[in-house]
Scaffold this active site. Structure first.
Site, PDB file in Angstrom:
ATOM      1  NE  ARG A  33      24.259  42.161  37.870  1.00  0.00           N
ATOM      2  CZ  ARG A  33      24.828  41.689  36.757  1.00  0.00           C
ATOM      3  NH1 ARG A  33      25.843  40.845  36.832  1.00  0.00           N
ATOM      4  NH2 ARG A  33      24.392  42.063  35.568  1.00  0.00           N
TER       5      ARG A  33
ATOM      6  NE  ARG B 266      30.401  38.758  33.932  1.00  0.00           N
ATOM      7  CZ  ARG B 266      30.568  37.677  33.216  1.00  0.00           C
ATOM      8  NH1 ARG B 266      31.604  36.880  33.438  1.00  0.00           N
ATOM      9  NH2 ARG B 266      29.715  37.307  32.276  1.00  0.00           N
ATOM     10  N   GLY B 267      28.070  36.922  36.064  1.00  0.00           N
ATOM     11  CA  GLY B 267      27.736  35.616  35.521  1.00  0.00           C
ATOM     12  C   GLY B 267      26.886  34.884  36.562  1.00  0.00           C
ATOM     13  CB  ALA B 268      23.598  33.219  36.285  1.00  0.00           C
TER      14      ALA B 268
ATOM     15  CG  ASN C  18      22.359  34.999  28.103  1.00  0.00           C
ATOM     16  OD1 ASN C  18      22.905  34.801  29.191  1.00  0.00           O
ATOM     17  ND2 ASN C  18      23.048  35.094  26.991  1.00  0.00           N
ATOM     18  CE  LYS C  19      24.845  40.956  30.178  1.00  0.00           C
ATOM     19  NZ  LYS C  19      24.430  41.916  31.246  1.00  0.00           N
TER      20      LYS C  19
ATOM     21  CG  ASP D 199      22.082  36.024  33.596  1.00  0.00           C
ATOM     22  OD1 ASP D 199      22.413  36.084  32.392  1.00  0.00           O
ATOM     23  OD2 ASP D 199      22.830  36.296  34.537  1.00  0.00           O
TER      24      ASP D 199
ATOM     25  CD  GLN E 260      29.131  41.893  30.234  1.00  0.00           C
ATOM     26  OE1 GLN E 260      28.984  42.497  29.177  1.00  0.00           O
ATOM     27  NE2 GLN E 260      28.260  42.012  31.214  1.00  0.00           N
TER      28      GLN E 260
END
Ligand code: MRU
Length: 367
Positions: A90, A53-55, A254-255, A244, A203
């Site tokens: 995603r 995960r993570g862009a 972002n998150k 992201d 996370q």
């Protein structure tokens, strides 16, 4: 970065030159497990189920996913299928679309016999570029931390707040928001990181705390609602988050929860920076608040918490009454007006179209 003295990246090719290997991030912080990805379906599942995960890492994995597909069947039909299946994993991280468009553009004109090799080579290049981009973000962000330190009294450390995981686990290496922190720490700058736990998937608590701990960076995990209080009491010198998808006018996706931290930062005069690698910029979008697609995930991630019991076993428990409705918006968008600056691989700029175009003039077509 190193884990117990041994250098690691988050994704690499196995000795057979075909299988892809990744660190399984669903098992951290309790176990360090390497997961092989041998097929397109493995790559799709790895992104969808957040093994990676993570862009930036999503983009890199998608690149190798295309290579795995081409190694099995290099037909046009498979190219289209791989593109569609990976793209559906995603929606928010634009690095996914960026990498898939890049691979499709490269592969379509090639004879089928050349596609697998070309895809692996390009995926390798995406990884190498990501490492270079993150290192450059670290170098450009470092003076911001040094300046924050110069504003403190002698002997006082600086406190940085971050949200989610924009560290090396979210990229191929170094991280984005964490890269300046690692570089400052390595140069002996006395710093401490407030780590938002980042519900619902934690996370921050699971990944950021783990990687900071492995690198020896002082840090404290806080409940997500704590940042405003800390900022009111002068306990945060600056915030740095990842992204992201950032729109061309500098709205930062972002998150979920990032926006609330930016509001608290503005109210308390705390600088709020986003670390933005250029593959995370969506030059086709202007109004990010309106147009960045927000992933909604399974409500079970909100209704349950997973952790390690005293026995060492991993368990998942319900935390809401049975049958309660839950909603799980995975990202939010912080408007550019709340962002002090964007730290990119080409330097730090104002969060605006003019700021971004001053560093990336080749995208003036998007104006
Ligand atoms: O849902 P995740 O864990 O993929 O979300 C990750 C983030 O929000 C990160 O901050 C973002 O991808 C930037 S990573 C360098």
């Amino acid at each position: 970065m190193k884990i117990d003295g041994k250098p690691y990246r988050t994704i690499w090719l196995a000795a057979d030159g075909r299988t892809v290997e990744v660190i399984d991030q669903t098992r951290l912080p309790h176990a360090l497990e390497i997961r092989p990805l041998s097929t397109l379906d493995d790559a799709v599942a790895a992104i969808r189920d957040m093994i990676v995960r993570g862009a930036p890492l999503i983009g890199a994995t998608a690149g190798y996913g295309m290579a795995l597909a081409m190694a099995a069947d290099a037909s046009d039909a498979m190219l289209g299928r791989a593109y569609d299946h990976l793209m559906a994993t995603r929606p928010t991280a634009v690095n996914l679309r960026w990498a898939l468009d890049d691979l499709r553009h490269l592969l379509l004109p090639l004879p089928t016999a050349q596609r697998a090799t070309a895809a692996y080579t390009r995926a390798d290049e995406i990884c190498a570029a990501d490492v270079a981009i993150c290192a450059a973000i670290g170098r450009h962000g470092l003076p911001l931390l040094e300046a924050a330190k110069s504003r403190k009294n002698p002997g006082q450390r600086i406190n940085i707040l971050t949200h989610c995981n924009a560290g090396w686990l979210a990229t191929v290496d170094w991280g984005t928001a964490m890269a300046p922190i690692y570089m400052a720490h390595d140069r002996g700058l006395d710093l401490h990181v407030w780590v938002d736990e980042t519900r619902p998937r934690n996370q921050g608590a699971s990944l950021t705390a783990w990687e900071l701990g492995k690198h020896g960076v002082a840090h404290t995990v806080i409940a997500d609602n704590t940042g405003g209080h800390l900022m009111q009491h002068g306990m945060v010198d600056l915030c740095i988050v990842g992204t992201d998808r950032t729109s061309r006018r500098g709205d930062v996706g972002n998150k979920i929860g990032t926006y609330l931290k930016a509001l608290a930062a503005r109210d308390n005069g705390v600088p709020f920076y986003a670390a933005v690698p250029s593959p995370s910029i969506d030059w086709t979008l202007d109004d990010g608040v309106r147009d960045i697609p927000i992933e909604q995930r399974d409500g079970a991630e909100v209704a349950r918490v997973t952790g390690r019991l005293a026995t060492g076993a991993i368990a998942s428990v319900e935390i809401v009454p049975a049958g309660t409705a839950v909603a799980n918006y995975a990202f939010d968008v912080t408007p550019a007006r709340l962002v002090t600056g964007l730290i990119t691989e080409r330097g730090v700029c104002e969060a605006s179209a003019a700021g971004l175009l001053s560093l990336f003039p080749e995208h003036a077509w998007a104006a």
